[in-house]
Write a protein that holds these residues in place. Sequence first.
Motif, PDB file in Angstrom:
ATOM      1  N   ILE A   2       0.837  -1.197   0.000  1.00  0.00           N
ATOM      2  CA  ILE A   2       0.000   0.000   0.000  1.00  0.00           C
ATOM      3  C   ILE A   2       0.870   1.244   0.000  1.00  0.00           C
ATOM      4  CG2 ILE A   2      -1.682   1.313   1.317  1.00  0.00           C
ATOM      5  CD1 ILE A   2      -2.865  -1.297   2.276  1.00  0.00           C
ATOM      6  N   GLU A   3       1.979   1.203   0.799  1.00  0.00           N
ATOM      7  CA  GLU A   3       2.850   2.362   0.867  1.00  0.00           C
ATOM      8  C   GLU A   3       3.469   2.661  -0.498  1.00  0.00           C
ATOM      9  OE1 GLU A   3       2.765  -0.051   2.962  1.00  0.00           O
ATOM     10  OE2 GLU A   3       2.520   0.761   4.998  1.00  0.00           O
ATOM     11  N   GLY A   4       3.905   1.613  -1.204  1.00  0.00           N
ATOM     12  CA  GLY A   4       4.488   1.809  -2.523  1.00  0.00           C
ATOM     13  C   GLY A   4       3.492   2.418  -3.490  1.00  0.00           C
ATOM     14  N   GLU A   5       2.248   1.997  -3.406  1.00  0.00           N
ATOM     15  CA  GLU A   5       1.214   2.552  -4.279  1.00  0.00           C
ATOM     16  C   GLU A   5       0.951   4.020  -3.952  1.00  0.00           C
ATOM     17  OE1 GLU A   5      -2.055  -0.035  -3.634  1.00  0.00           O
ATOM     18  OE2 GLU A   5      -1.268  -1.651  -4.906  1.00  0.00           O
ATOM     19  N   LEU A   6       0.996   4.356  -2.653  1.00  0.00           N
ATOM     20  CA  LEU A   6       0.821   5.750  -2.259  1.00  0.00           C
ATOM     21  C   LEU A   6       1.970   6.615  -2.770  1.00  0.00           C
ATOM     22  CD1 LEU A   6      -0.495   5.370   1.414  1.00  0.00           C
ATOM     23  CD2 LEU A   6      -1.749   6.271  -0.558  1.00  0.00           C
ATOM     24  N   ALA A   7       3.189   6.062  -2.765  1.00  0.00           N
ATOM     25  CA  ALA A   7       4.336   6.808  -3.280  1.00  0.00           C
ATOM     26  C   ALA A   7       4.158   7.118  -4.758  1.00  0.00           C
ATOM     27  CB  ALA A   7       5.625   6.009  -3.055  1.00  0.00           C
ATOM     28  N   LEU A   8       3.722   6.134  -5.530  1.00  0.00           N
ATOM     29  CA  LEU A   8       3.501   6.359  -6.956  1.00  0.00           C
ATOM     30  C   LEU A   8       2.337   7.320  -7.188  1.00  0.00           C
ATOM     31  CD1 LEU A   8       4.013   2.716  -8.318  1.00  0.00           C
ATOM     32  CD2 LEU A   8       5.642   4.614  -8.287  1.00  0.00           C
ATOM     33  N   ALA A   9       1.314   7.229  -6.335  1.00  0.00           N
ATOM     34  CA  ALA A   9       0.183   8.154  -6.449  1.00  0.00           C
ATOM     35  C   ALA A   9       0.626   9.582  -6.144  1.00  0.00           C
ATOM     36  CB  ALA A   9      -0.933   7.733  -5.496  1.00  0.00           C
ATOM     37  N   LEU A  10       1.541   9.733  -5.170  1.00  0.00           N
ATOM     38  CA  LEU A  10       2.095  11.053  -4.852  1.00  0.00           C
ATOM     39  C   LEU A  10       2.820  11.630  -6.058  1.00  0.00           C
ATOM     40  CD1 LEU A  10       3.038  13.353  -2.972  1.00  0.00           C
ATOM     41  CD2 LEU A  10       4.870  11.835  -2.179  1.00  0.00           C
ATOM     42  N   PHE A  11       3.653  10.829  -6.687  1.00  0.00           N
ATOM     43  CA  PHE A  11       4.405  11.293  -7.851  1.00  0.00           C
ATOM     44  C   PHE A  11       3.469  11.685  -8.990  1.00  0.00           C
ATOM     45  CE2 PHE A  11       6.850  10.733 -11.757  1.00  0.00           C
ATOM     46  CZ  PHE A  11       8.026  11.405 -11.455  1.00  0.00           C
ATOM     47  N   ALA A  12       2.462  10.851  -9.253  1.00  0.00           N
ATOM     48  CA  ALA A  12       1.510  11.134 -10.328  1.00  0.00           C
ATOM     49  C   ALA A  12       0.695  12.397 -10.026  1.00  0.00           C
ATOM     50  CB  ALA A  12       0.586   9.936 -10.527  1.00  0.00           C
ATOM     51  N   SER A  13       0.340  12.589  -8.765  1.00  0.00           N
ATOM     52  CA  SER A  13      -0.444  13.766  -8.387  1.00  0.00           C
ATOM     53  C   SER A  13       0.338  15.053  -8.609  1.00  0.00           C
ATOM     54  CB  SER A  13      -0.866  13.664  -6.916  1.00  0.00           C
ATOM     55  OG  SER A  13      -1.683  12.533  -6.703  1.00  0.00           O
ATOM     56  N   VAL A  14       1.619  15.034  -8.244  1.00  0.00           N
ATOM     57  CA  VAL A  14       2.459  16.217  -8.437  1.00  0.00           C
ATOM     58  C   VAL A  14       2.563  16.566  -9.919  1.00  0.00           C
ATOM     59  CG1 VAL A  14       4.833  17.049  -8.304  1.00  0.00           C
ATOM     60  CG2 VAL A  14       3.793  15.970  -6.314  1.00  0.00           C
ATOM     61  N   CYS A  15       2.812  15.569 -10.764  1.00  0.00           N
ATOM     62  CA  CYS A  15       2.927  15.821 -12.207  1.00  0.00           C
ATOM     63  C   CYS A  15       1.617  16.369 -12.768  1.00  0.00           C
ATOM     64  CB  CYS A  15       3.318  14.534 -12.932  1.00  0.00           C
ATOM     65  SG  CYS A  15       4.991  13.958 -12.567  1.00  0.00           S
ATOM     66  N   THR A  16       0.491  15.828 -12.303  1.00  0.00           N
ATOM     67  CA  THR A  16      -0.814  16.283 -12.790  1.00  0.00           C
ATOM     68  C   THR A  16      -1.083  17.724 -12.402  1.00  0.00           C
ATOM     69  OG1 THR A  16      -1.683  14.029 -12.630  1.00  0.00           O
ATOM     70  CG2 THR A  16      -3.290  15.824 -12.778  1.00  0.00           C
ATOM     71  N   LEU A  17      -0.791  18.064 -11.148  1.00  0.00           N
ATOM     72  CA  LEU A  17      -1.026  19.433 -10.678  1.00  0.00           C
ATOM     73  C   LEU A  17      -0.128  20.430 -11.399  1.00  0.00           C
ATOM     74  CD1 LEU A  17      -1.420  18.801  -6.839  1.00  0.00           C
ATOM     75  CD2 LEU A  17      -3.209  19.485  -8.447  1.00  0.00           C
ATOM     76  N   LEU A  18       1.097  20.018 -11.695  1.00  0.00           N
ATOM     77  CA  LEU A  18       2.000  20.918 -12.408  1.00  0.00           C
ATOM     78  C   LEU A  18       1.511  21.201 -13.822  1.00  0.00           C
ATOM     79  CD1 LEU A  18       5.494  19.569 -11.253  1.00  0.00           C
ATOM     80  CD2 LEU A  18       4.360  21.664 -10.554  1.00  0.00           C
ATOM     81  N   LEU A  19       0.821  20.239 -14.416  1.00  0.00           N
ATOM     82  CA  LEU A  19       0.260  20.453 -15.748  1.00  0.00           C
ATOM     83  C   LEU A  19      -0.786  21.571 -15.742  1.00  0.00           C
ATOM     84  CD1 LEU A  19      -0.193  16.813 -17.128  1.00  0.00           C
ATOM     85  CD2 LEU A  19       1.286  18.599 -18.053  1.00  0.00           C
ATOM     86  N   PHE A  20      -1.437  21.785 -14.607  1.00  0.00           N
ATOM     87  CA  PHE A  20      -2.445  22.829 -14.495  1.00  0.00           C
ATOM     88  C   PHE A  20      -1.826  24.195 -14.160  1.00  0.00           C
ATOM     89  CE2 PHE A  20      -5.088  19.068 -13.888  1.00  0.00           C
ATOM     90  CZ  PHE A  20      -6.194  19.376 -14.671  1.00  0.00           C
ATOM     91  N   GLY A  21      -0.502  24.236 -14.051  1.00  0.00           N
ATOM     92  CA  GLY A  21       0.171  25.511 -13.874  1.00  0.00           C
ATOM     93  C   GLY A  21       0.334  25.984 -12.447  1.00  0.00           C
ATOM     94  N   PHE A  22       0.156  25.105 -11.468  1.00  0.00           N
ATOM     95  CA  PHE A  22       0.352  25.509 -10.075  1.00  0.00           C
ATOM     96  C   PHE A  22       1.844  25.739  -9.805  1.00  0.00           C
ATOM     97  CE2 PHE A  22      -3.732  23.252  -9.820  1.00  0.00           C
ATOM     98  CZ  PHE A  22      -4.480  24.183  -9.110  1.00  0.00           C
ATOM     99  N   PRO A  23       2.185  26.634  -8.864  1.00  0.00           N
ATOM    100  CA  PRO A  23       3.607  26.884  -8.553  1.00  0.00           C
ATOM    101  C   PRO A  23       4.326  25.607  -8.157  1.00  0.00           C
ATOM    102  CG  PRO A  23       2.202  28.530  -7.515  1.00  0.00           C
ATOM    103  CD  PRO A  23       1.281  27.500  -8.077  1.00  0.00           C
ATOM    104  N   VAL A  24       5.509  25.421  -8.701  1.00  0.00           N
ATOM    105  CA  VAL A  24       6.220  24.153  -8.540  1.00  0.00           C
ATOM    106  C   VAL A  24       6.561  23.877  -7.080  1.00  0.00           C
ATOM    107  CG1 VAL A  24       8.323  22.901  -9.133  1.00  0.00           C
ATOM    108  CG2 VAL A  24       7.161  24.268 -10.865  1.00  0.00           C
ATOM    109  N   ALA A  25       7.205  24.843  -6.411  1.00  0.00           N
ATOM    110  CA  ALA A  25       7.662  24.611  -5.041  1.00  0.00           C
ATOM    111  C   ALA A  25       6.493  24.314  -4.106  1.00  0.00           C
ATOM    112  CB  ALA A  25       8.442  25.823  -4.542  1.00  0.00           C
ATOM    113  N   LEU A  26       5.414  25.102  -4.223  1.00  0.00           N
ATOM    114  CA  LEU A  26       4.258  24.899  -3.350  1.00  0.00           C
ATOM    115  C   LEU A  26       3.538  23.599  -3.684  1.00  0.00           C
ATOM    116  CD1 LEU A  26       2.840  28.548  -3.257  1.00  0.00           C
ATOM    117  CD2 LEU A  26       4.463  27.437  -1.710  1.00  0.00           C
ATOM    118  N   THR A  27       3.531  23.217  -4.955  1.00  0.00           N
ATOM    119  CA  THR A  27       2.903  21.955  -5.350  1.00  0.00           C
ATOM    120  C   THR A  27       3.657  20.777  -4.761  1.00  0.00           C
ATOM    121  OG1 THR A  27       2.097  22.915  -7.419  1.00  0.00           O
ATOM    122  CG2 THR A  27       2.249  20.513  -7.314  1.00  0.00           C
TER     123      THR A  27
END
Length: 456
Positions: A2-27
């Motif tokens: 479960i932890e490994g899946e959460l880690a990958l979900a964290l990475f995917a979430s960051v990439c997705t949010l950055l696509l919407f133009g949110f500030p990188v550091a705060l994202t």
Amino acid sequence: MIEGELALALFASVCTLLLFGFPVALTLGGTALLFASFGVIAGHFDASFVAALSGRIFGTITNETLVAVPLFILMGVTLERAKIAEELLTAMANALGNRTGGLGMAVIIVGALLAASTGIVGATVVTMGVLALPSMLKAGYNPKLATGLICATGTLGQIIPPSIALVLLGDIMSTAYQQAQLQSGIINTQTVSVGDLFVGSLLPGLVLVGLYLSYLLFVGWRNPSNCPAPEEAAATPGTTVLGAIAPPLGLITVVLGSIILGAATPTEAAGVGAVGAMALASFKHALNLSVLKDIARSTMQTTSMVFLILIGAALFSLVFRGFGGDEAIEGFFETLGGGPHVALLIVMLVMFLLGFILDFIEITFVVVPIVAPILLSMGFDPIWLGVMIAVNLQTSFLTPPFGFALFYLRGVADDSVATSDIYQGVIPFVFIQIGLLGTLWLIPDIVTWLPSMMGR
């Protein structure tokens, strides 16, 4: 699991949010904190990982290598504001412009010097776009060739030392190398430094400049109308050209030479470069209170952006590791089969694609600390791997439709230049860089020979 899946979900979430133009550091930092909070509540995360953030920040503050970042930024901004690049381009264009492809050759040479001076891709592309593109179009250059040349030479700031990207990458690779040694049970005091990456990237950078020049000469030979010589070219005395080239070239030689010869650390050399740039600007009477304020403001903004991203990336990295992300990625590589080179191929492909949406700073701080220890534990040379990553990201920043260099040039190019011209113009240079990347993969000595000769 479960932890490994959460880690990958964290990475995917960051990439997705950055696509919407949110500030990188705060994202990076905000998303990591949200996932960590959820993990603590669900019992899948140890909060002590987040508590280690203060130690990471203190380590960053006391890291002498990273002091080179604001100093190199100050050096580049000063040279740009002093219009040294403009004088250099004018002199080189007049010296070479009376031959087919001469103006393009001047753009490549000046772009390489400017890349070595600023170390920032965006600054080089914008500067050359403003200074050189109108002259090239007026001289009758094909818009595709003109825009392709400017974008390609602009990305040289990624690989030609002293480069901000190599400074940051060298610091990360040093830490990753130590982690790889610990994971392998090796007790070794050997490290990889920023100076090592500078030395290793020097020959590939020069080879790439040579390939650009060769391609331009080939185009001029096959179809001279794409890069014609002007009907009337002003003769420029050799002393004028030498006077324009000598100051920036001398400054770069002193900075880079002191690092390569071991006479100074990158931070000390960066200090010399910053003072030298100020001296050159003062000698040319380009400094006044207004310009100094502009230089200080630009340097502060860029430096603040870099270190704020570093803090956000540190928090992201801690949470990612707390969820077992390292083990998940290492396990993924093990299930692939095919050995280290297959793992490296996948990492390089992922970084290439991430280069469409993330700047080199984010990739260096977020992705490299995750994958570099794993790859280094597989036996790859740290200097070679660092240079390969830099060239790979340089190619990504040039590749349509999302390459950063294309957007930078589009922002300063005249409306008469079609976006399709920019996209089509860079394609030959993308293939040149891919060819260089493949050559470095097949012949690692191109990177490692000079460091080994220097005893690094």
